[in-house]
Scaffold this active site. Sequence first.
Site, mmCIF file in Angstrom:
data_model
loop_
_atom_site.group_PDB
_atom_site.id
_atom_site.type_symbol
_atom_site.label_atom_id
_atom_site.label_comp_id
_atom_site.label_asym_id
_atom_site.label_seq_id
_atom_site.Cartn_x
_atom_site.Cartn_y
_atom_site.Cartn_z
ATOM 1 N N PRO A 96 0.806 -1.231 0.000
ATOM 2 C CA PRO A 96 0.000 0.000 0.000
ATOM 3 C C PRO A 96 0.835 1.275 0.000
ATOM 4 C CG PRO A 96 -0.963 -1.592 1.494
ATOM 5 C CD PRO A 96 0.342 -2.179 1.037
ATOM 6 N N CYS A 97 0.386 2.250 -0.815
ATOM 7 C CA CYS A 97 1.140 3.492 -0.963
ATOM 8 C C CYS A 97 0.661 4.656 -0.090
ATOM 9 C CB CYS A 97 1.157 3.920 -2.422
ATOM 10 S SG CYS A 97 -0.474 4.252 -3.129
ATOM 11 N N PRO A 98 -0.582 4.675 0.462
ATOM 12 C CA PRO A 98 -1.014 5.827 1.249
ATOM 13 C C PRO A 98 -0.072 6.250 2.375
ATOM 14 C CG PRO A 98 -2.911 4.455 0.763
ATOM 15 C CD PRO A 98 -1.702 3.704 0.291
#
Length: 441
Positions: A96-98
């Site tokens: 995940p990039c958030p």
Amino acid sequence: MSPSSPGLQPSLWNEQGDSVQTFKVVEICAGAGGQSLGLELAGFEHELAVELDANAANTLRHNRPGWKIAEGDVANPDIWNPADYKGVDLLAGGVPCPPFTIAGKQLGATDERDLFAWAIELCGIMEPRALMLENVRGLSMPRFSAYRQHVLDRLRELGYIGDWQLLHASDYGVPQLRPRFVLVAMKPDDFQYFQWPQKQDQARTVGETLQDLMAEDGWRWASYWAAGANDIAPTIVGGSKKHGGADLGPTRAKRAWDELGVNARVLGNGPPPKGSPKPVKGKQEGFRPTLTCEMVARLQGWNGPDYKWTFTGRKTSNYRQIGNAFPPPVARAIGGQIHRALSHQGDPQPLVELTKTTHDPLYAVLRSASGFLTMDEINRRLEQPLHASVFERHINHLKQDFKIEIEDGKVAAYRLESFKAFVGQEDHLRHEAFIKPNKIS
């Protein structure tokens, strides 16, 4: 026989049509298959793909019905057992990039969605020959220099050499401004054969890529529109379920789409009807065509006979699957270089990476210290001492990802304690956030 021969997996052939050795890959956070397809084309066969989103998992099953797909939280031991895949050739994923995105809060290790550090720990369990993780450009920023340093130090402890590279999708034929920060790690015997992929053919413009699709219903202005859409696309943003329907990104991106003559506020159901008017671009008022999911997929790299792929589910879900993906040609380029390294192709290179790589000198000083250090003591160990205001800001960054104990006295002193990221702790807050129904197929 050729790569197009019936019944052959494309992973069995290189771009010249020659048979190649296949390696096994376990892919975590696989999404809808952008990285999956790229790695397959580079010569990797999937032992397992793990994905949380049901729609993306269904897309994987539809396109590769023979694959083993584990659907659910990748860190849930009920979903899969990493130890079952010990010795796999490649562990890959788009975690995940958030936690790292520039547009977000950049919570890093304290974001419950962060799985980067956890994925590094898998190397100690699975002992893959190679690791490949990709994320957003934000992870390359100074804010996360200590995080990156910790990752490299941990990989070194596990016997791997790691290297980071910021790659731009447009350098690999993808008509989109999409920078991705990629980590590749291997054992020294293999890593000495690894080189990052060279830039390839210049990407086509949005107009060149989409003109035929814009003209499918007979729109007479398709070629005129294509001539005006004479640049690559801004980064396509898939968004999340929390933020409404599909559009092509934030305000800045929408302005870039306006300049390309594209209405980025909504997603289209089809190409412009035959009688649609002459298009405009820039600040002009008037008609701008919308993009369909098929068009967005092309801009994301699903373009050409090697990259055929079907997305299942409804339109908004399709768009999110496409927009959140790793472009297949970029994954193929990196995967190809990993394949070459595992095959020991080419001449081995001196391992400069064996000398200690320092992303964050202040972190490195604290990590090597046995006790508390004051700012003056830390500065004496740095090649370039930090001004008090810069030092304080840097300490505050470190405190976001690491526990820093501060000893109060006449002069404050600092000691580096534990890393805050999730690495499998049973009492970590992410367990409450990711309890979901799941299944393996």
